[in-house]
Design a protein around this motif. Structure first.
Motif, PDB file in Angstrom:
ATOM      1  N   GLN A 198      23.573 -26.383 -48.410  1.00 24.46           N
ATOM      2  CA  GLN A 198      23.847 -27.288 -47.293  1.00 24.46           C
ATOM      3  C   GLN A 198      22.558 -27.701 -46.589  1.00 24.46           C
ATOM      4  OE1 GLN A 198      26.518 -24.746 -45.104  1.00 24.46           O
ATOM      5  NE2 GLN A 198      28.369 -25.710 -45.957  1.00 24.46           N
TER       6      GLN A 198
ATOM      7  N   THR B 257      17.650 -33.641 -46.771  1.00 22.07           N
ATOM      8  CA  THR B 257      17.547 -34.954 -47.413  1.00 22.07           C
ATOM      9  C   THR B 257      18.086 -36.041 -46.486  1.00 22.07           C
ATOM     10  OG1 THR B 257      17.806 -33.928 -49.588  1.00 22.07           O
ATOM     11  CG2 THR B 257      18.194 -36.300 -49.445  1.00 22.07           C
TER      12      THR B 257
ATOM     13  N   LEU C  50      20.809 -30.408 -48.558  1.00 24.17           N
ATOM     14  CA  LEU C  50      21.471 -31.700 -48.364  1.00 24.17           C
ATOM     15  C   LEU C  50      21.191 -32.268 -46.976  1.00 24.17           C
ATOM     16  CD1 LEU C  50      23.412 -33.870 -49.386  1.00 24.17           C
ATOM     17  CD2 LEU C  50      25.322 -32.455 -48.554  1.00 24.17           C
TER      18      LEU C  50
END
Length: 528
Positions: free
Chosen positions: A332, A338, A335
């Motif tokens: 997580q 990003t 992500l």
């Protein structure tokens, strides 16, 4: 002369024999003697003589009849008649009727005979040449008459073509939507079209003789300025440039006072390789300017409204990543990182667009302060050093500036320029390459350069790099916004400075900007 053909006709053989012998002794090679005039006529029909000598009294045909036939065959040939004393009247008659050249009484004097033969031959040659020249002149006259007739037709056709072409050109000029203006070398108006009259609010008669500077001026960020004649030629035109496009020009309407934004394309008119006049095409760009303003306002509004949700999203993602909202698993976190980077990149683009809008709309005011420039350069170097180390670059700083030296400028904007130039050099230099920062101050000016040994930039791409949304070169496109160098140019020029690039393909590039008269001490001396 000695090759001339001499014809003698006399019914007495002793006379022809003596005559021929006399002429042979004198060197005449072609002497034809006849005792019968009919035989002589038959010979003359196929052989042209240079002189004919004939006796008067002959049994079958007298000399007058014989020489008359000779004249019919050869009008230019000189003829001599041999007569006795009693035949003088006939000789004189021959002179009058057939144009006899001479008559010689028998017995003749040899010397006198030879002189008359020689002169007669010369006369024949002269008359023959004269006849030939007259014939040539007559032929030339005929050809001249033909040429004159053809020339008149050609001139009439050309005149008709020119009249049609001039009519078309006049129609184009008079009904052209763009203004057309013709100036002399000093910038005085010589001719205009109706569209130009509408823009200026003056008739052609009122415009002719005025200086173009009286009706137009250029707008710049530093204010308005008029057109001036320079050593390089009026409006930047000279012997080496055929045309020039002038943007950001304003023409004032003398009737209503309205100011019309225009673009003018000036071209030189040459006469014998020298500039004689200038012709300018004036295009009203009011609608274009309005469309650009609406577009820029739309972008500014859109980007401004995007900043709030972006900042909220970025802050929320940071809360997740720093654990403020609870523990986050590794997948997580990757992500979310990003997403955070993408949102920050988008925010950078939005901020860049806002900066462009502020500069172009004139809404950005530089906040100039006095600060030590060496500290700013070192700070920028330190921020970029980790990125350079990550690519194994040799990242060098040459700062020949005293620690106490201060300049007057907008610190934040100058930092933006330095970070952008140096960041580009680091990003686009190949691994294990070299990037060098050079900063110095001299004569009140601050000079900053960044050099690299990267791939370089093609010569044809250099002028485009400082434009909006320039995406690298024709060989390689960048992944950035294409606004960094454009903003850098805007910032430097807003400070009254210059920015430029020197680059060689496969050898590297050097970006440089110059801020003039910004060193604090130097400014005090200059201003004092």
């Amino acid at each position: 002369m000695k090759d001339s053909r001499i014809i003698l006709v006399d019914d007495e053989k002793i006379v022809t024999s003596a005559f021929k012998t006399l002429l042979k002794v004198e060197g005449y090679k072609d002497v034809q003697c006849f005792n019968n005039p009919n035989e002589a006529i038959e010979y003359l029909e196929g052989n042209a003589p240079d002189i004919v000598v004939s006796d008067f009294l002959m049994p079958e045909m007298n000399g007058l009849e014989f020489l008359t036939k000779v004249k019919e065959l050869y009008p230019e040939v000189s003829t001599i008649m041999l007569t006795g004393y009693a035949d003088k009247e006939n000789a004189i008659k021959a002179i009058n009727e057939i144009g006899l050249y001479k008559y010689i009484e028998k017995p003749w004097d040899n010397e006198d005979l030879l002189i008359n033969v020689r002169n007669g031959i010369e006369r024949s040659h002269l008359l023959s040449s004269l006849r030939q020249k007259i014939a040539e002149l007559e032929e030339a006259k005929k050809q001249l008459e033909i040429y004159s007739t053809d020339l008149e037709k050609l001139v009439a056709e050309r005149t008709k073509d020119l009249t049609i072409a001039n009519s078309k050109l006049s129609g184009i000029i008079n009904y052209c939507a763009d203004g057309i203006i013709i100036l002399d070398k000093e910038g005085k108006i010589l001719q205009t079209n109706p569209a130009c009259e509408n823009i200026t609010g003056l008739s052609e008669s009122a415009l002719v003789g005025r200086k173009f500077q009286e009706i137009a001026y250029i707008t710049t960020k530093q204010g308005n300025k008029s057109f001036d004649n320079t050593d390089g030629g009026i409006f930047g035109l000279n012997q080496d440039t055929n045309d020039v496009l002038i943007k950001d020009c304003i023409i004032t309407n003398k009737l209503g006072g309205a100011e019309t934004p225009v673009e003018i394309n000036f071209a030189s008119i040459y006469s014998e390789d020298n500039v004689e006049k200038y012709v300018g095409v004036i295009r009203d760009v009011s609608k274009q300017k309005e469309n650009e303003r609406l577009r820029d306002d739309f972008i500014a509004t859109l980007t401004h409204d995007l900043r709030t949700p972006l900042l909220a999203a970025i802050q929320t993602l940071k809360f997740f990543l720093d654990g403020s909202l609870g523990e986050v698993e590794e997948k997580q976190a990757v992500l979310l990182s990003t997403m955070l980077q993408s949102n920050e990149d988008l925010l950078g683009l939005v901020n860049a667009l806002l900066e462009v809008y502020r500069f172009e709309s004139g809404k950005l005011t530089l906040c100039k302060t006095v600060f030590p420039i060496r500290d700013l350069v070192v700070q920028c170097y330190d921020e970029l050093k980790p990125l350079a180390d990550k690519k194994s670059l040799e990242f060098k700083l040459t700062c020949d500036i005293d620690e106490k030296l201060e300049i007057v400028a907008d610190k934040a904007e100058i930092k933006r320029v330095i970070i952008n130039l140096c960041g580009n050099a680091v990003n686009y230099t190949n691994k294990n390459g070299t990037v060098e920062i050079i900063a110095k101050a001299q004569s009140g000016d601050f000079i900053f350069s960044v050099c690299d040994n990267g791939n370089g930039i093609p010569k044809e791409d250099i002028p485009k790099l400082f434009n909006r949304f320039s995406q690298g070169t024709t060989k390689k496109r960048s992944t950035g916004t294409g606004l960094g160098l454009y903003l850098s140019r805007q910032i430097v020029e807003a400070h009254g400075g210059k920015i430029w690039l020197d680059s060689k393909l496969n050898k590297g590039s050097e970006f440089t900007f110059l801020l003039t008269n910004v060193v604090k001490e130097e400014r005090q001396v200059v201003n004092g």
